[in-house]
Motif scaffolding. Structure first.
Motif: not given
Length: 819
Positions: A532-539, A276-289
């Motif tokens: 989030e779809w890629m890391t869904d356990p049902d993927n 998730r951080e690599q694909l959307a690290g700038d769009e997460l609820d908690n954006v960090t360095q």
């Protein structure tokens, strides 16, 4: 017969076997190994490989397609049926592939269907020709491990799966490896480094049954673990620090992404969070360095700063990201649907462009005139950033006031001077320095001089501030991206139907929904939905793909050998049920990788000997069922790092900017601009681990490329493992190896061992340093004879003879291979 890679001690042959290449090919377990045929695993790959060219998604010659059950079982234009369930004789498919008539035989071109494949198809049809979807496109199961006859092989579920597979064909697993083999295997697998002689001796002497378990924990806690396993990931995402093409300019701060990856492995960051951080690290609820640095993933690819067709280059850049994302995270060749529907897998062209739409807010790496705005994210601490901003605003104010006064003077100048001030800054400055005062009154000139001094003072204040800190990543995105279209034959100048972001249809997922964006939004919010779809356990693929990679990097090949391609032309899994079980354990373990390492390495399957035997070679020559542990050659970085470790000069510091190994003038001359972009690092930095070498796409380090360092332009699922003359030449003739051989001689105290009677001691010290074991009597004798011969027969000094002996041991197979 047993296979061993230990170097014999009675002779010193300096060449690795000439022009011998190792193949990692292999096929799924034979059809006849089980009572019924698995269509998805055994039949479908045959149809895809042998028949799809004429009877696949794009063609239906004779009215026949093998892409789905309805089409494959339908009546053809000739009135025949290719497949008649339960009736081999009535099935035209069998008649055509076994025909001797050159006009009837199928396929008409290329390799014929093998006898083994024909038998598989016959048995499948005789059993009723059961048709199922491709195994990887089916939901994951949560299987129960089998119970096997050998109780010891029931303790770890992995072993139960392996033992059950071996028992099916009458094979037994190999015995356990020696403790010396186990510690060396574990060290290289987890850290990419050899153990010390003393560490080996202590482990061999430790009779505690939990000794290996403690060893694994120790290695997983080492920061060197992240260096080793981070490099696996860097292969997948085609990590490099330059842009390629003619200028091959540097990617500023690319090394910070590398350090993020290494740190993520060391911290045991959950794999789903890592994705998730690599694909959307700038769009997460908690954006960090960290998460911003992770978006450097999008900036790793090649980039042309002067394309002939800018629009084509832009879509090539996007395709590079789609290719890497699809293969690295999902094991799918989605990129094959760029110009047309996928030839093999059920991925229509629209699915490719729906994936493009997910990434539509990702800007190009840079523009010709601006190399940083798109890719350098300012992460300066707020207080320092505010002070920088205050000074920047002050500089702008001063420069604006100066410009107004300058223009007042320029307005009074002659035409040629006025025009000169409208050109290049240097020409403007020349006119102003020479003539401005002549065209200003006293008050204007006084005010101008005051501003000049004020500007100089303000710039001095800026220099005194800590520098702004930036990381490479998604610094600028298109919050409201343009409509995405399917491109006719992949041509960006021929858009056709519009598409929206959507998941590949083979997953059967619901259409994604996206959050409402406010006016201040900096991104489109789509990539987070994708992540989030890629890391869904049902993927169906994400966990399988990563579990397979973990197995691959421990056993030398994956349960699915084609670890970037789980599609229909990929290699079917040898142990599909085990793969699903591992994927479920990964998810159930909160996606933590270190617990998976412990699980795999505690298995008897992992701890088996690499020794071969006649029955195993006869029944399962490719070791598809893992009846023994496959020995492997050290990877490129392991070779270099082990050489430095042997002589004690290896610098184990973690993180920081990359270093530049010393390269010869001949190597540098291979660039379009020889030497440009290649720095000069101090010696202590040059002795750092190879993962920290500067990766310049047009100038890869020769020693590493000789040992199959991957092409950083493309995602690399598995490195080639070759044995070829360039490796022997690198380990015999390069300046690097001779320098390290001399250092090895120095490190073992050779300067204090000056008499011929000391030769056996030199041999003992060298072998303990390089091979982490005690020398044998034969090795002591052979080493003594070599040193004496180099002095007496070749006229070398004793110092040089000892150095060459040290160099020779670093050419032994035992040094270069892990059993």
């Amino acid at each position: 017969m047993t296979t061993s890679f230990r170097r014999t001690a009675t002779s010193f042959v300096f060449l690795i076997p000439f022009a011998l290449f190792l193949s990692v090919g292999g096929s799924a377990v034979d059809a006849q190994d089980s009572k019924s045929i698995d269509f998805a695993r055994q039949v479908q790959p045959i149809l895809a490989k042998r028949c799809y060219a004429c009877h696949g998604p794009d063609k239906a010659e004779g009215g026949l397609k093998f892409v789905d059950q309805e089409s494959a079982y339908a009546e053809t234009e000739s009135g025949d049926f290719a497949i008649v369930p339960g009736d081999v004789e009535a099935s035209a498919l069998i008649a055509r592939i076994t025909s001797d008539d050159e006009y009837e035989k199928m396929p008409p071109e290329g390799d014929p269907v093998s006898l083994e494949e024909i038998e598989t198809l016959k048995v499948w049809i005789a059993e009723g020709a059961d048709w199922s979807d491709h195994w990887a496109f089916e939901p994951m199961k949560d299987p129960t491990p089998p119970v096997v006859a050998d109780l010891d092989w029931n303790e770890n579920p992995i072993d139960a799966f392996i033992y059950d597979s071996l028992a099916d064909v009458g094979l037994s697993p190999s015995p356990q490896a020696t403790r010396q083999e186990l510690i060396r295997r574990a060290y290289y697998d987890l850290t990419g480094l050899p153990p010390s002689f003393s560490r080996v001796q202590a482990f061999v002497a430790d009779e505690d049954p939990l000794a290996f378990e403690r060893l694994v924990d120790e290695l997983l806690d080492s920061p060197q673990y992240g260096v080793r396993w981070g490099r696996h990931w860097l292969d997948l995402v085609r990590y490099a620090e330059t842009n390629s093409f003619e200028r091959d300019n540097p990617k500023q701060n690319a090394w910070k992404y590398r350090d993020y990856v290494i740190d993520a492995f060391n911290k045991d960051k959950p794999y789903d969070q890592f994705v998730r951080e690599q694909l959307a690290g700038d769009e997460l609820d908690n954006v960090t360095q960290e998460s911003l640095t992770a978006t450097g993933y999008y900036r790793l690819g090649i980039w042309d700063d002067e394309p002939a067709d800018p629009l084509q280059a832009r879509f090539d850049e996007i395709d590079d990201i789609i290719t890497t994302t699809g293969q690295a995270f999902l094991g799918l060749t989605i990129n094959c649907a760029r110009c047309h529907d996928h030839k093999i897998d059920p991925i229509p062209q629209a699915d490719y462009y729906s994936m493009v739409a997910f990434l539509a807010d990702v800007t190009s790496f840079a523009t010709r005139g601006d190399g940083s705005t798109n890719n350098q994210i300012d992460i300066t601490p707020p207080a320092i950033a505010a002070e920088h901003q205050r000074i920047d605003d002050e500089v702008k104010r001063i420069e604006s006031e100066m410009h107004d006064i300058e223009q007042a003077g320029i307005a009074k100048m002659k035409g040629p001077d006025q025009r000169a001030t409208e050109g290049k800054p240097r020409a403007r400055k020349k006119v102003l320095d020479a003539k401005l005062q002549q065209f200003l009154d006293a008050d204007q000139w006084t005010a101008y001089q005051r501003l000049v001094h004020e500007l100089a003072d303000t710039r001095m204040l800026r220099k005194a501030l800590p520098k702004r800190e930036t990381v490479m990543g998604l610094a600028r995105c298109e919050a409201k991206p343009e409509q995405t279209f399917v491109l006719f034959r992949g041509n960006p100048h021929s858009p056709s139907d519009p598409v929206e972001p959507d998941f590949p249809t083979i997953f059967g997922s619901e259409t994604p929904t996206f959050p409402e964006l406010d006016e201040a939004a900096k991104t489109a919010g789509r990539r987070r939905v994708l992540a989030e779809w890629m890391t869904d356990p049902d993927n169906r693929l994400s966990a399988r793909v990563m579990a397979n990679r973990l197995w691959q990097f421990h056993f030398g090949r994956g349960i699915v050998r084609s670890s970037n391609n789980f599609g229909q032309l990929g290699t079917p899994p040898t142990h599909p049920v085990l793969l699903d079980w591992l994927a479920r354990r990964l998810i159930d373990g909160d996606w933590k990788l270190k617990s998976m390492h412990r699980l795999i390495m505690s298995s008897r399957a992992y701890q088996m000997s690499s020794a071969s035997h006649e029955k195993g070679e006869s029944v399962d020559p490719d070791n598809n069922r893992f009846w023994r542990f496959d020995p492997r050659r050290l990877a490129a970085e392991e070779v270099r790092d082990s050489i430095l470790a042997a002589n004690g000069s290896l610098n184990l510091s973690i993180g920081g900017p990359s270093f530049y190994p010393q390269l010869s003038a001949e190597v540098l001359a291979g660039q379009s601009r020889p030497g440009e972009g290649w720095g000069d690092s101090p010696d202590d930095q040059r002795n750092r681990r190879s993962a920290y070498i500067h990766v310049k796409r047009s100038l890869l380090t020769p020693l590493l490329t000789a040992f199959d360092f991957p092409d950083p332009d493309l995602t690399c699922e598995e490195r080639f493992t070759t044995l070829q003359p360039g490796q022997a030449l690198s380990l015999l003739n390069s300046d690097f190896i001779h320098q390290q051989g001399a250092r090895l001689a120095e490190s073992i105290g050779a300067s204090d061992l000056t008499d011929a009677s000391d030769n056996p001691e030199i041999v003992r010290r060298t072998i303990s340093a390089v091979l982490q074991r005690q020398a044998t009597e034969d090795e002591e004798q052979s080493g003594d004879e070599l040193i004496v011969a180099l002095q007496n027969e070749y006229g070398l000094s004793r110092t040089r003879a000892v150095q060459l002996y040290c160099l020779s041991v670093m050419n032994w197979n035992e040094f270069l291979f892990v059993d």
